[in-house]
Design a protein around this motif. Structure first.
Motif, PDB file in Angstrom:
ATOM      1  N   THR A 134       0.923  -1.199   0.130  1.00  0.00           N
ATOM      2  CA  THR A 134       0.074   0.032   0.031  1.00  0.00           C
ATOM      3  C   THR A 134       0.780   1.146   0.013  1.00  0.00           C
ATOM      4  N   GLN A 187      -7.604   0.412  -0.451  1.00  0.00           N
ATOM      5  CA  GLN A 187      -7.847  -0.715   0.040  1.00  0.00           C
ATOM      6  C   GLN A 187      -9.212  -0.740   1.001  1.00  0.00           C
ATOM      7  N   ASP A 242      -5.720  -1.229  -5.003  1.00  0.00           N
ATOM      8  CA  ASP A 242      -5.309  -1.557  -3.558  1.00  0.00           C
ATOM      9  C   ASP A 242      -6.159  -2.833  -3.364  1.00  0.00           C
ATOM     10  N   GLU A 243      -5.820  -3.923  -3.516  1.00  0.00           N
ATOM     11  CA  GLU A 243      -6.959  -5.079  -3.193  1.00  0.00           C
ATOM     12  C   GLU A 243      -8.009  -4.779  -3.689  1.00  0.00           C
TER      13      GLU A 243
HETATM   14 MG   LIG Z   1      -2.174  -2.602   2.160  1.00  0.00          MG
END
Ligand SMILES: [Mg+2]
Ligand SMILES: Nc1ncnc2c1ncn2[C@@H]1O[C@H](COP(=O)(O)OP(=O)(O)OP(=O)(O)O)[C@@H](O)[C@H]1O
Lengths: 560, 357
Positions: free
Chosen positions: B42, B84, B160-161
């Motif tokens: 991140t 995220q 991010d994910e």
């Molecule tokens: Mg992360």
């Protein structure tokens, strides 16, 4: 156990019925009574709204409210942003400092501003000495003066609530807008400000209501054409002119209705707007910015400016308390303890009363507040929301309205008003939210599984409460106790209606000294004495539980 | 190179989150940052976005320096990003969340409507424009975030994910959806995930990270077949580690003999391998690369093993075998006839048996 909860609930409701609902209903009924015919009807209200004078006071008050809200918002917004976002040294001390006006009595601010900015105040005298003006400038006597003094007094509410709002915003929400291409100002107005609005509103409503409840400040500044002031005058001084007396009662009810409705409206709006927190897995505590050097300097200057304004109140009162004949001279020249000698003839009695009444009120507060907080946070008793609601409402309820209704309700029938116990009782009812909020917040922070663990080990609810909950709640409760005490200690609006010879409290003593013959030095010295007491108490609060104070008042997101 | 990251270094207090990372990304490429929790994925992404100012290093996007020589704020970088934690604005409806960036570009209303509609359809959320984020499920919120990042057709997309909260079916569909969109619009994407299968499917190249460093960068196949070290071999897929000491190193051939508890194995040395002073090392071989042979035809790397346990995994079988006291995991076809307790002969192919640093 259900039966135990029911018992608590019944007792609490009985207290609420007797000391809140019953007296308030008297006020309502009395406001419907016709002065001449003794019959009930809406005539008083019709008269009130037909009379251009009362209509004028109504509009005046409304305008004052709006102006105060506007001023505090304009000055508070940058301040709140600096406090919550910028990494600045000394921020903590400053934050504590600007909290001061909340606990200071409003009249203390009024007095010191008169000394400074009055017709013959320091600033005017200086300006005339320097030959800059020929006649004194009217800084205070008028709506602008009221806006000035009330804004200083109420600024902390805006700053506290807004900065709690700013801090609560998940940083990634602003980052997302940055990534989407929004630059500083745009981001502030499209994301930051809307997200902080629910918090802002919670503070703003208290600010807006204030001019509808503060009768004393206008009177000190020689203004009577405001709703609470005229109510006070009509009720307190017109025993013979029944019509005026009833107009006074009507205007009290009108202010109370306005306050309560606005309070409810804002609460409902906040509830609707309160955004359920969506984010998961963020560990950050709000966004912190390192401002560029110019902005840093600007922030410090701005904070200094506000701090000086706030500090003027105790400093000026202190100077006047230790000097004599600080009139017609820009600065005190003759230092003395005379004022203190004088007030110490009168003060011990006042102080004793203040301590006795506030202390007794506090005992009532704890006895009621603890079970109430337990009931509200830990049980599913029916009607607990209503209980919470009625008590919270007392925050918005004008002190005059409470005083008058107690006078009406407890004179005949239940003749409590002839006994001094009426003083602590009214204080208890008026200041209860301050303790309950704190007890409530500490209860919410106490992990319920700790109590459950005790119960699983075989402890009864009562035993669990005294061995587990109470020790863990102690810090928060203590802060609640001190806050309650401070607010009860400086209360005047309700007490002024209920006191009888020998029951005068310190705030009433200050008022009477000012009122009698403009004994400014003595009133100032008393006010200073009072500020010192409050300040010491406040230090204790700050030392013990700054955090819990924030949890209860700052970040409650509209549950003020 | 479209995105160039040089010597990126970022720390929080004493924690080094990104440790001198170098990364070059071609236009239109999808690069995945893959690694365990807390390895700095991140933070790297946030440095590219400009949300974090690194202590050292350069970030260059499309030939323009973003950091180190001056600082271009995130709002001027022309990137799209999925956070995220989604970072969906709770006070704006779905439509306004997605339209936010478009409105800032002062596009005509009809164009905005069209684009928002297109983006919401792509993520399967058309019809939900009027809802507030509080009225959406976690997965739906995540898709709003995705639509918001895609709607402006940014040159660079940082994710991010982005699929962490979706169900398996939807996740598979969205992977495909993201990939085809990125291809169609020639977007350069940096994708962060924990999920190695997802990384394999979506990326052109994978950067495996460990404690702030990129330990291996390569196409998915290389990462899997030629892991640079034990950490990568272990983190990507499953593998067997066999401990032993080097007895005969043939550096010119890149081969070496390993003396283990159950005998000598011929292994291949990894590219970057250097012989340690005490010469104890570990070899890694993946379960599906251990062969079962009918009889011992070769001389080397052939061992008798006993089946300790069989685990049925649908289209194949995992068996755990012991050679002396060493336990190995072997992936075999589901129709293997031998039962638990019976003996088989296994062959450890020297090419697949890697000695890793
Ligand atoms: Mg992360
Ligand atoms: N704002 C911060 N303050 C202090 N430490 C931080 C901060 N952000 C990240 N870190 C630390 O930096 C390291 C890398 O964090 P990062 O968020 O980049 O990890 P990640 O690879 O994204 O992990 P995950 O897969 O769990 O999201 C961690 O050790 C983390 O604790």
């Amino acid at each position: 156990m259900q039966r135990g909860n029911l018992l608590i609930s019944t007792v609490l409701w009985a207290v609420v019925a007797l000391f809140i609902v019953y007296p308030l209903s008297f006020l309502l009924v009395e406001s419907l009574k016709n002065a001449e015919t003794q019959q009930y009807g809406l005539q008083n209200y019709i008269d009130f709204f037909k009379d251009p004078y009362y209509l004028k006071t109504f509009v005046n008050t409304l305008v004052l409210s709006l102006l105060v809200l506007l001023t505090t918002t304009l000055f508070g917004l940058p301040l709140a942003y600096m406090i919550s976002r910028y990494r600045l040294k000394g921020k903590v001390i400053f934050t504590a400092l600007i909290l001061l006006p909340i606990v200071l009595p409003a009249y203390a601010g009024a007095f010191s501003l008169i000394i400074l900015f009055g017709k013959m105040g320091v600033i005017n005298l200086l300006l005339m000495d320097l030959g800059l003006v020929a006649k004194p400038i009217n800084f205070l006597y008028g709506v602008h003066g009221l806006v000035f003094v009330q804004s200083i007094h109420l600024l902390p509410f805006i700053v506290l609530s807004l900065s709690a709002g700013f801090t609560n915003i998940d940083p990634s929400l602003e980052e997302a807008s940055e990534v989407e291409g929004a630059s500083g100002i745009k981001r502030f107005f499209t994301i930051t400000l809307p997200l902080a609005t629910p918090n802002y509103l919670a503070g703003a409503v208290l600010v807006f209501l204030w001019p509808f409840t503060d009768w004393l400040t206008p009177l000190i500044f020689g203004q009577t054409d405001y709703l609470p002031s005229i109510s006070y005058i009509n009720i307190a001084y017109h025993f013979t002119d029944m019509h005026r007396k009833y107009m006074g009662i009507v205007s009290v009810v009108v202010s109370a209705v306005i306050c309560v409705s606005i309070f409810l409206l804002s609460k409902a709006w906040v509830e609707r707007k309160k955004y359920t927190s969506l984010s998961k897995g963020t560990t950050l505590e709000g966004r912190i910015i390192y401002p560029p050097i110019l902005i840093q300097i600007g922030s410090y200057l701005y904070m200094l400016f506000i701090a000086v304004l706030v500090l003027l109140i105790p400093v000026v009162l202190g100077l006047s308390a230790f000097s004599r004949r600080w009139v017609l001279q820009p600065f005190p020249t003759y230092w003395t303890l005379e004022n203190f000698k004088l007030i110490f003839i009168e003060t011990p009695g006042l102080l004793k009363n203040s301590l006795l009444f506030s202390g007794t009120a506090l005992l009532f507060g704890i006895a009621f507040g603890l079970p109430a907080a337990y009931l509200i946070t830990r049980t599913h008793t029916t009607g607990k929301e209503a209980l919470d609601f009625i008590i919270t409402l007392m925050l918005a309820f004008p002190g005059i309205a409470l005083g008058v209704s107690y006078l009406l309700a407890f004179w005949e029938g239940i003749p409590l008003a002839t006994h001094w116990i009426i003083m602590p009782l009214s204080l208890f009812v008026r200041r209860l939210p301050y303790f309950l909020r704190m007890a409530h917040a500490s209860y919410l922070q106490l992990d319920i599984s700790l109590e459950e663990a005790a119960e699983v080990s075989g402890a009864s609810k009562l035993y669990t409460f005294f061995t587990i909950s109470l020790p863990l709640l102690l810090k928060g409760l203590f802060v609640g106790v001190v806050m309650f005490f401070i607010m009860a200690f400086q209360e005047i609006s309700t007490a002024i209606f209920l006191y009888r010879g020998g029951w005068e409290t310190l705030p009433i003593g200050i008022y009477l000294n000012w009122h009698r013959g403009m004994e400014f030095g003595i009133a100032g010295a008393m006010a200073f004495f009072m500020i010192v007491i409050i300040f010491v108490l406040l230090l204790i609060v700050a030392k013990i539980g700054g955090g819990i104070l924030g949890a209860a008042w700052g970040s409650s997101g509209g549950r003020y | 190179m479209f995105i160039k990251i040089e010597n990126l270094y970022k720390k929080f207090g004493h924690v080094v989150a990104v440790d001198h990372v170098n990364l070059e990304i071609k236009q239109g490429e999808i690069i995945t940052l893959l690694g365990p929790s807390g390895c700095g994925k991140t933070t790297t992404l946030r440095c590219i976005a400009g949300l974090e100012k690194p202590e050292e290093g350069d970030v260059i996007i499309d030939g323009k320096p973003m950091f180190s020589q001056g600082f271009v704020p995130p709002s001027q970088r022309g990137i799209g990003m999925v956070f995220q934690n989604y970072a969906i604005w709770p006070h704006l409806r779905v439509f306004d969340n997605v339209a936010y960036g478009l409105k800032l570009q002062n596009l005509p209303r009809t164009v905005i409507h069209e684009k928002v509609e297109e983006a919401l359809t792509a993520v399967g959320l058309s019809g939900m424009e009027k809802r507030y984020p509080g009225q959406l499920s976690g997965g739906q919120q995540q898709r709003v975030a995705l639509a918001r990042a895609l709607v402006r057709h940014p040159k660079v997309l940082l994710l991010d994910e982005p699929l962490s909260n979706l169900d398996a079916k939807l996740r598979e569909r969205m992977r495909f959806e993201i990939k085809s969109l990125v291809r169609r619009l020639h977007i350069t994407a940096v994708y962060v995930t924990h999920d190695q299968a997802e990384a394999m499917v979506i990326s052109d190249r994978i950067a495996v990270m460990e404690t702030g460093k990129i330990v291996q960068l390569g196409v998915p196949e290389d990462i899997y077949k030629k892991p640079a070290n034990r950490f990568v071999a272990d983190f990507i897929g499953t593998t067997n580690f066999i401990a032993g000491s080097l007895v005969e190193v043939q550096l010119d051939k890149g081969k070496a003999y390993l003396q283990t508890d159950f005998g000598r194995i011929l292994c291949t040395l990894a590219d970057s391998f250097q012989v340690p002073s005490d010469s104890t090392v570990q070899a890694s071989i993946r379960p599906e690369e251990i062969e079962i042979i009918p009889s011992a035809t070769q001389k080397e790397n052939v061992f008798r093993a006993t089946i300790a346990h069989r685990a049925y995994l649908g289209n194949f079988l995992y068996i755990f075998v012991t050679i002396d006291n060493t336990l190995l995991r072997v992936q075999v076809p589901y129709n293997l006839s031998q039962k638990e307790g019976e003996e088989i002969i296994i062959y450890l192919n020297p090419e697949k048996c890697m000695i890793l640093p």
